[in-house]
Motif scaffolding. Structure first.
Motif, PDB file in Angstrom:
ATOM      1  N   THR A 386      29.599  39.179 -50.263  1.00 28.74           N
ATOM      2  CA  THR A 386      29.372  37.937 -50.987  1.00 28.74           C
ATOM      3  C   THR A 386      27.883  37.754 -51.271  1.00 28.74           C
ATOM      4  O   THR A 386      27.511  36.978 -52.132  1.00 28.74           O
ATOM      5  N   VAL A 387      27.032  38.485 -50.549  1.00 32.02           N
ATOM      6  CA  VAL A 387      25.600  38.332 -50.741  1.00 32.02           C
ATOM      7  C   VAL A 387      25.166  38.792 -52.130  1.00 32.02           C
ATOM      8  O   VAL A 387      24.161  38.319 -52.665  1.00 32.02           O
ATOM      9  N   LEU A 389      26.781  38.281 -55.125  1.00 29.07           N
ATOM     10  CA  LEU A 389      26.928  37.144 -56.025  1.00 29.07           C
ATOM     11  C   LEU A 389      25.944  36.037 -55.650  1.00 29.07           C
ATOM     12  O   LEU A 389      25.409  35.352 -56.523  1.00 29.07           O
ATOM     13  N   TYR A 390      25.713  35.854 -54.370  1.00 31.35           N
ATOM     14  CA  TYR A 390      24.772  34.833 -53.904  1.00 31.35           C
ATOM     15  C   TYR A 390      23.364  35.115 -54.414  1.00 31.35           C
ATOM     16  O   TYR A 390      22.708  34.236 -54.987  1.00 31.35           O
ATOM     17  N   ALA A 391      22.890  36.340 -54.208  1.00 33.82           N
ATOM     18  CA  ALA A 391      21.495  36.668 -54.491  1.00 33.82           C
ATOM     19  C   ALA A 391      21.251  37.093 -55.929  1.00 33.82           C
ATOM     20  O   ALA A 391      20.173  36.869 -56.475  1.00 33.82           O
ATOM     21  N   GLU A 392      22.235  37.731 -56.549  1.00 30.41           N
ATOM     22  CA  GLU A 392      22.047  38.307 -57.882  1.00 30.41           C
ATOM     23  C   GLU A 392      22.844  37.537 -58.938  1.00 30.41           C
ATOM     24  O   GLU A 392      23.284  38.107 -59.931  1.00 30.41           O
ATOM     25  N   TYR A 393      22.998  36.244 -58.711  1.00 30.33           N
ATOM     26  CA  TYR A 393      23.808  35.422 -59.609  1.00 30.33           C
ATOM     27  C   TYR A 393      23.371  35.564 -61.059  1.00 30.33           C
ATOM     28  O   TYR A 393      24.205  35.669 -61.965  1.00 30.33           O
ATOM     29  N   ASP A 394      22.065  35.586 -61.312  1.00 28.90           N
ATOM     30  CA  ASP A 394      21.569  35.623 -62.688  1.00 28.90           C
ATOM     31  C   ASP A 394      22.080  36.850 -63.428  1.00 28.90           C
ATOM     32  O   ASP A 394      22.500  36.767 -64.584  1.00 28.90           O
ATOM     33  N   ALA A 422      35.928  44.574 -44.744  1.00 31.37           N
ATOM     34  CA  ALA A 422      34.697  44.119 -44.098  1.00 31.37           C
ATOM     35  C   ALA A 422      33.775  43.495 -45.129  1.00 31.37           C
ATOM     36  O   ALA A 422      33.670  43.970 -46.261  1.00 31.37           O
ATOM     37  N   LEU A 423      33.110  42.420 -44.730  1.00 27.02           N
ATOM     38  CA  LEU A 423      31.930  41.964 -45.446  1.00 27.02           C
ATOM     39  C   LEU A 423      30.739  42.755 -44.920  1.00 27.02           C
ATOM     40  O   LEU A 423      30.719  43.176 -43.758  1.00 27.02           O
ATOM     41  N   SER A 424      29.738  42.958 -45.758  1.00 30.55           N
ATOM     42  CA  SER A 424      28.604  43.792 -45.355  1.00 30.55           C
ATOM     43  C   SER A 424      27.392  43.417 -46.181  1.00 30.55           C
ATOM     44  O   SER A 424      27.472  42.639 -47.134  1.00 30.55           O
ATOM     45  N   SER A 425      26.247  44.002 -45.830  1.00 29.70           N
ATOM     46  CA  SER A 425      24.982  43.577 -46.446  1.00 29.70           C
ATOM     47  C   SER A 425      24.472  44.505 -47.542  1.00 29.70           C
ATOM     48  O   SER A 425      23.781  44.067 -48.452  1.00 29.70           O
ATOM     49  N   ASP A 426      24.740  45.816 -47.425  1.00 38.11           N
ATOM     50  CA  ASP A 426      24.150  46.839 -48.292  1.00 38.11           C
ATOM     51  C   ASP A 426      22.626  46.864 -48.191  1.00 38.11           C
ATOM     52  O   ASP A 426      21.957  47.442 -49.038  1.00 38.11           O
ATOM     53  N   CYS A 427      22.072  46.239 -47.176  1.00 36.07           N
ATOM     54  CA  CYS A 427      20.622  46.206 -47.004  1.00 36.07           C
ATOM     55  C   CYS A 427      20.068  47.634 -46.879  1.00 36.07           C
ATOM     56  O   CYS A 427      20.662  48.464 -46.192  1.00 36.07           O
ATOM     57  N   ALA A 435      18.975  39.735 -46.543  1.00 37.00           N
ATOM     58  CA  ALA A 435      20.329  40.234 -46.799  1.00 37.00           C
ATOM     59  C   ALA A 435      21.022  40.703 -45.527  1.00 37.00           C
ATOM     60  O   ALA A 435      22.255  40.639 -45.435  1.00 37.00           O
ATOM     61  N   ASP A 436      20.273  41.191 -44.548  1.00 34.81           N
ATOM     62  CA  ASP A 436      20.907  41.672 -43.326  1.00 34.81           C
ATOM     63  C   ASP A 436      21.158  40.544 -42.322  1.00 34.81           C
ATOM     64  O   ASP A 436      21.624  40.795 -41.206  1.00 34.81           O
ATOM     65  N   ASN A 437      20.885  39.303 -42.706  1.00 37.12           N
ATOM     66  CA  ASN A 437      21.290  38.146 -41.911  1.00 37.12           C
ATOM     67  C   ASN A 437      22.759  37.875 -42.214  1.00 37.12           C
ATOM     68  O   ASN A 437      23.122  37.388 -43.285  1.00 37.12           O
ATOM     69  N   VAL A 438      23.616  38.208 -41.275  1.00 36.35           N
ATOM     70  CA  VAL A 438      25.062  38.075 -41.454  1.00 36.35           C
ATOM     71  C   VAL A 438      25.431  36.676 -41.923  1.00 36.35           C
ATOM     72  O   VAL A 438      26.336  36.497 -42.749  1.00 36.35           O
ATOM     73  N   PHE A 439      24.720  35.681 -41.441  1.00 38.19           N
ATOM     74  CA  PHE A 439      25.139  34.304 -41.684  1.00 38.19           C
ATOM     75  C   PHE A 439      24.828  33.832 -43.102  1.00 38.19           C
ATOM     76  O   PHE A 439      25.422  32.868 -43.584  1.00 38.19           O
TER      77      PHE A 439
END
Length: 534
Positions: A386-387, A389-394, A422-427, A435-439
């Motif tokens: 989900t990170v 869509l969160y971070a790269e919304y533009d 699994a959800l994951s970071s791809d960091c 991005a590597d902050n799970v929360f």
């Protein structure tokens, strides 16, 4: 036997969405009892003061080996850098500036979709950093990059250089490479000239990365391209021999012209082990290089890039089958995902207990595609996010066709239909410094809001407990990471103590959750240091 009781806590066991206890015991590194704090009468019990405890977190698609290569890189990620002038100023702070013509200036994480200029940096821009030293800065997705004129010269790239298979050297009006390197084959034409760190330095860097992951409560990882460093298994094992490290399942890169040597039993066992092979079917959605069925908005024929042939994909699958490990396929676009299904859905799985084939990222998934994955003869699993869509919304807002937005990272449907998820970071291949902050990912999965508050699919939202399971027990079903993912009898006594109750805080504060302590097999391996006195 060494035994320790932990009590006075809110313990999310990972056994189910509503499964909590208030005490547990770890003996010789393994949980052997769970119960209520009222049952504890041991004077030397470890009292946690009502803190929330969760199973040690699992990041099932991350790049620790790649993170070692960015330790000395300048952080160019949003929200710190959001324009070309800021990017240039950031790169000018690199420690190697002025160190001589052979010293590379490296940056990590530009995202041109957030720049008012609306474009990637070119060689002309990066020449403002230096004309005598090579400069390269990686795009946030790590699939593309930009470099200066000196780096192009070192790599020998000219107007006569053909584009590499599965990539592009972007060009100016005269046909000369302009410094923008699109997709991995193009970036490697330049990045391969960056000198490798010495083995002992690489081990030290891995330990640094390991400590960072432990500070996030992460006790198990899948490194989805461990061969970004030489001899990765040796490096990981040397790192864990001298410091606490998360358990690591390594996925090797695939070169059909030079496939990895067959694995031994020793390679496939241990806290650090060879677990699979990774191939890349397409590019990145935010960069319009993911392989899609319908052309990108504003185009009649731009379907992104396919970067892997059927022959090479099947050859990689045969290698994974022969060696008894997983095949992980990077497939973001819906056309790429369909191709994976067409190639492998009717094959007999070769692993038991975990999927034989993982699909990485899986941006666009229709209900029909999810059903095909669920009912296939082949056992599929998915590591998604989900990170993004969160971070790269533009970038997604610009590149997603309106009628497909409900299919973007449909976490709720996947949670309900596919057990190995699994959800994951791809960091560090993500456009966010944390991005590597799970929360951060958990909050995005629960709220389905981007960094700017934009709606990123409310209908796909999950509960906090469901999102946490996708970093614990459900994640453990994706790849064998040992007895991790639960606080349960027979499981490794690995867990994280949080600084707030992630299950009850307001949803907009979930991403602020931090880790106070991380424990592996009953041993405390990381503790947050108290801030220094003024």
């Amino acid at each position: 036997m060494a035994s320790q009781v932990f009590t006075d806590a809110k313990v999310f066991t990972g056994r189910g969405e509503d499964d909590f206890v208030t005490a547990f015991r770890v003996t010789d590194g393994v949980v052997d009892w769970l119960g209520d704090a009222s049952e504890v009468d041991t004077a030397d019990a470890h009292r946690l003061g009502g803190r929330t405890v969760v199973p040690g977190l699992l990041d099932m698609h991350v790049h620790p080996a790649l993170m070692t290569t960015t330790i000395d890189a300048v952080d160019c990620l949003p929200p710190a850098v959001t324009s070309l002038p800021q990017l240039i100023e950031a790169l000018r702070t690199h420690a190697a500036v002025g160190a001589g013509p052979d010293a590379w200036i490296v940056g990590n994480g530009y995202d041109e979709t957030k720049y008012p200029e609306g474009r990637a940096p070119t060689a002309r821009d990066l020449d403002e950093v230096s004309t005598t030293q090579p400069v390269i800065v990686w795009r946030c997705d790590r699939h593309s990059a930009a470099c200066n004129s000196r780096a192009l010269e070192i790599a020998g790239l000219t107007a006569d250089t053909p584009d590499p298979a599965g990539g592009r050297f972007e060009r100016d009006a005269d046909g000369r490479p302009d410094g923008v390197l699109t997709e991995i084959s193009a970036t490697q034409a330049v990045a391969s000239h960056i000198p490798d760190a010495a083995p002992e330095e690489r081990v030290a860097q891995l330990r640094q990365v390991g400590e960072r992951l432990l500070s996030r409560g992460i006790v198990g990882v899948c490194d989805l391209l461990a061969t970004r460093i030489p001899e990765p298994l040796d490096a990981y094992r040397a790192a864990e021999d001298g410091a606490p490290m998360p358990r690591a399942s390594l996925f090797y890169g695939w070169d059909p012209a030079d496939p990895p040597a067959d694995l031994t039993d020793d390679d496939r066992t241990g806290r650090s082990r060879a677990a699979g092979l990774k191939v890349i079917m397409d590019g990145a959605y935010s960069n319009r290089t993911a392989w899609v069925c319908h052309p990108y908005p504003g185009s009649d024929d731009d379907h992104g890039l396919r970067t892997l042939s059927d022959e090479d994909a099947l050859s990689a699958g045969a290698w994974a089958r022969r060696n008894g490990v997983q095949l992980a396929v990077h497939a973001m676009g819906d056309r790429a995902i369909r191709q994976v299904i067409e190639l492998f859905a009717d094959q007999e799985p070769w692993l038991h207990g975990t999927p034989s084939i993982r699909i990485e990222h899986a941006t666009l998934l229709s209900a029909e595609t999810i059903e095909r994955l669920r009912t296939a003869r082949m056992a599929f699993g998915i590591a998604t996010h989900t990170v993004f869509l969160y971070a790269e919304y533009d970038g997604y807002e610009r590149n997603l066709r309106p009628e497909l937005r409900d299919q973007a990272y449909p976490i709720r449907s996947l949670y309900e239909e596919l057990p190995a998820l699994a959800l994951s970071s791809d960091c560090p291949a993500t456009a966010w410094g944390e991005a590597d902050n799970v929360f951060v990912s958990v909050e995005a999965a629960v709220r389905r809001r981007a960094y700017n508050g934009a709606d990123i699919g409310q209908g796909a939202a999950v509960s906090v407990a469901q999102a946490m399971l996708l970093y614990t027990d459900r994640a453990a079903a994706l790849t064998d990471v040992g007895r991790l993912g639960r606080i349960d009898v027979g499981c490794e006594g690995s867990f994280a103590v949080l600084d707030q109750d992630v299950f009850t805080v307001p949803s907009e504060r979930i991403g602020e959750t931090g880790v106070l302590e991380t424990w592996i097999a009953g041993e405390r391996v990381w503790t947050r240091r108290a801030p220094a006195s003024p």
